[in-house]
Design an enzyme around this catalytic site. Structure first.
Site, PDB file in Angstrom:
ATOM      1  N   GLU A   1       0.827  -1.199   0.000  1.00 32.50           N
ATOM      2  CA  GLU A   1       0.000   0.000   0.000  1.00 32.50           C
ATOM      3  C   GLU A   1       0.865   1.255   0.000  1.00 32.50           C
ATOM      4  OE1 GLU A   1      -3.540  -1.648   2.970  1.00 32.50           O
ATOM      5  OE2 GLU A   1      -1.844  -0.516   3.756  1.00 32.50           O
ATOM      6  N   CYS A   2       0.570   2.183  -0.874  1.00 32.68           N
ATOM      7  CA  CYS A   2       1.155   3.515  -0.871  1.00 32.68           C
ATOM      8  C   CYS A   2       2.690   3.451  -0.826  1.00 32.68           C
ATOM      9  CB  CYS A   2       0.590   4.342   0.281  1.00 32.68           C
ATOM     10  SG  CYS A   2       0.776   6.129   0.051  1.00 32.68           S
ATOM     11  N   GLY A   3       3.309   3.662   0.347  1.00 32.34           N
ATOM     12  CA  GLY A   3       4.763   3.596   0.424  1.00 32.34           C
ATOM     13  C   GLY A   3       5.295   2.236   0.016  1.00 32.34           C
TER      14      GLY A   3
ATOM     15  N   LEU B   1       5.359   2.196  -3.691  1.00 35.06           N
ATOM     16  CA  LEU B   1       6.516   2.928  -4.209  1.00 35.06           C
ATOM     17  C   LEU B   1       7.785   2.075  -4.120  1.00 35.06           C
ATOM     18  CD1 LEU B   1       5.956   6.514  -2.749  1.00 35.06           C
ATOM     19  CD2 LEU B   1       5.306   5.627  -4.991  1.00 35.06           C
TER      20      LEU B   1
ATOM     21  N   ALA C   1      -0.819  -0.785  -4.862  1.00 38.99           N
ATOM     22  CA  ALA C   1      -1.518   0.431  -5.291  1.00 38.99           C
ATOM     23  C   ALA C   1      -1.362   1.504  -4.219  1.00 38.99           C
ATOM     24  CB  ALA C   1      -2.994   0.141  -5.544  1.00 38.99           C
TER      25      ALA C   1
END
Length: 453
Positions: free
Chosen positions: A325-327, A330, A423
């Protein structure tokens, strides 16, 4: 039991400061308080944990709904003498900022607990009474049961309190003076995390001392005393059937405690590891959870830990059930820019380079709709999610359709497979247990196929 919700007219009024000071004061009195935070916030609960040494939980009426919030509150209050819920934004600011749904008031009304209103006293006097009356009368039952004036000199509070009480009928319990030495600094997603403030304990001690010196604690305890919530009966946790590796360090620190508890109740043993400091993933795992955080602040260190990047890439490519998720998303990408704009290689499982967008991107609640079956989702299913990030990727994917609940704005994002969710949207597994069950079941199946757990 002492139970209350700390609210304010707007963000930046001092809710976290007052909540932390109160929690520490209650702990000093031997009341063994527990803590909660309204809405999708990872950072404020870190300060609650730093004070109490126990977990703080989120109460989010968009991501989970009223029944779950009541159950969670009652369960987490069990055995404690006090419960402090920290509100979010303005008291009535809920979904989209234009409704009271999922607001701090909605939480107080759902839990039926009284509210301690934090009111900034900068540059105002009797006008504060109008603010209190407006907030109190805006809904038939505001639950407002007391006021604390923030950043208010004690002498000013002493002169203002009788007039405010006469005009509003609401007890003014005292004030918290301005303490520059105890200020909690912020960055682009909110406060600095608790572990980044070296003298946090001293700052919190100063806040608590000032709170106790300037607030009538006996009157506060009397006004906010009530019956504890009755916890519902719970199903017994499942026997351990899988092991899930959970990233947890300075770069990956945005995981809801309720999510981790849900994984454990579904039979997952959790193995914490650090993508920053460890050279390999934990042994014997059937699943991998990469939550959000601040990987952009540690892009160079993450890149320099090449053994871990290779291990994560090999695990994801080898079909280890993975949620990023998110970080975490990335980290799975090709490259990540730090605050100076320097790009560093990441795990390289997904395409795209991420950099500072210069603003919050797709901020807030959304509804995620799946278009195909995958690790967590079935085609056509829709779940509530939230996004908040300044960094954006050049390749966000397109596995999902996401929609803002009020404006109807839509966009696409995400990468999925039978073994992957990656995502920007944060998922709330505790409020959507079907997602957690699918993840745990996939981890258990992976373990069985590979002779582990």
């Amino acid at each position: 039991m002492i139970r209350l919700l700390v609210a304010a007219p707007a963000s930046g009024c001092g809710k976290t400061t007052v909540a932390c000071a109160l929690l520490r004061a209650l702990k000093k009195r031997g009341l063994d308080p527990c803590a909660f935070k309204c809405g999708p916030d990872y950072i404020d609960p870190m300060f609650h944990r730093a004070i109490l040494g126990v977990e703080s939980h989120n109460l989010d009426l968009f991501l989970s709904g009223e029944a779950y919030a009541k159950s969670l509150f009652a369960r987490a209050c069990r055995g404690h003498g006090a419960a402090v819920v920290e509100g979010a934004m303005g008291f009535y600011d809920g979904l989209g900022g234009t409704t009271d749904r999922a607001s701090a008031w909605h939480v107080a009304d759902t839990l039926d607990i009284p509210v301690l209103l934090v009111l900034p006293a900068r540059g105002a006097g009797l006008t504060l009474a109008a603010a209190v009356r407006g907030l109190r009368e805006f809904r038939a039952n505001s639950h407002i049961a007391g006021v604390v004036l923030n950043e208010c000199p004690p002498m000013l509070c002493k002169s203002l309190a009788p007039a405010l009480e006469e005009e509003t009928g609401v007890p003014v319990l005292g004030c918290l003076p301005r303490l520059d030495a105890a200020k909690l600094e912020s960055r682009h997603l909110g406060l600095l995390t608790a572990r980044e403030i070296d003298d946090l304990d001293e700052r919190l001690a100063a806040l608590a001392d000032a709170f106790e010196a300037n607030v009538d604690m006996e009157r506060l305890l009397e006004n906010f005393d009530g019956a504890p919530p009755e916890p519902e009966s719970e199903a017994a946790p499942l026997a351990k059937r899988c092991r899930i590796a959970v990233a947890r360090d300075e770069a990956f620190c945005f995981a809801y405690e309720e999510t981790l508890e849900t994984f454990e109740r579904l039979g997952a043993a959790l193995s914490f590891f650090s993508p920053l400091h460890d050279a390999a993933l934990p042994e014997g795992i059937g699943g991998l959870y990469l939550p959000g955080g601040y990987p952009e602040l540690y892009a160079r260190q993450l890149a320099e830990n090449e053994p871990m990047r290779r291990a994560v890439a090999a695990a994801v490519r080898g079909a280890l059930p993975t949620v990023a998720e998110c970080g975490g998303f990335l980290y799975l990408g090709a490259a990540l820019c730090d605050e100076a704009g320097t790009a560093y290689p990441m795990a390289g499982v997904l395409p795209g380079s991420a950099a500072d967008a210069g603003k919050l991107v797709r901020f807030g609640y959304a509804v995620l709709t799946a278009e195909a079956d995958s690790l967590l989702f079935r085609a056509g299913e829709a779940f509530p999610v939230h996004e908040f990030h300044h960094w954006d990727s050049s390749e966000n994917g397109g596995a999902f359709s996401l929609t803002k609940p009020l404006s109807g704005r839509t966009w696409r994002g995400g990468y999925v497979s039978d073994t992957l969710y990656a995502a920007f949207p944060h998922l709330y597994f505790a409020g959507n247990p079907a997602l957690a069950e699918r993840f745990a079941a996939a981890a258990a199946q992976y373990g069985a196929e590979h002779g582990i757990m």
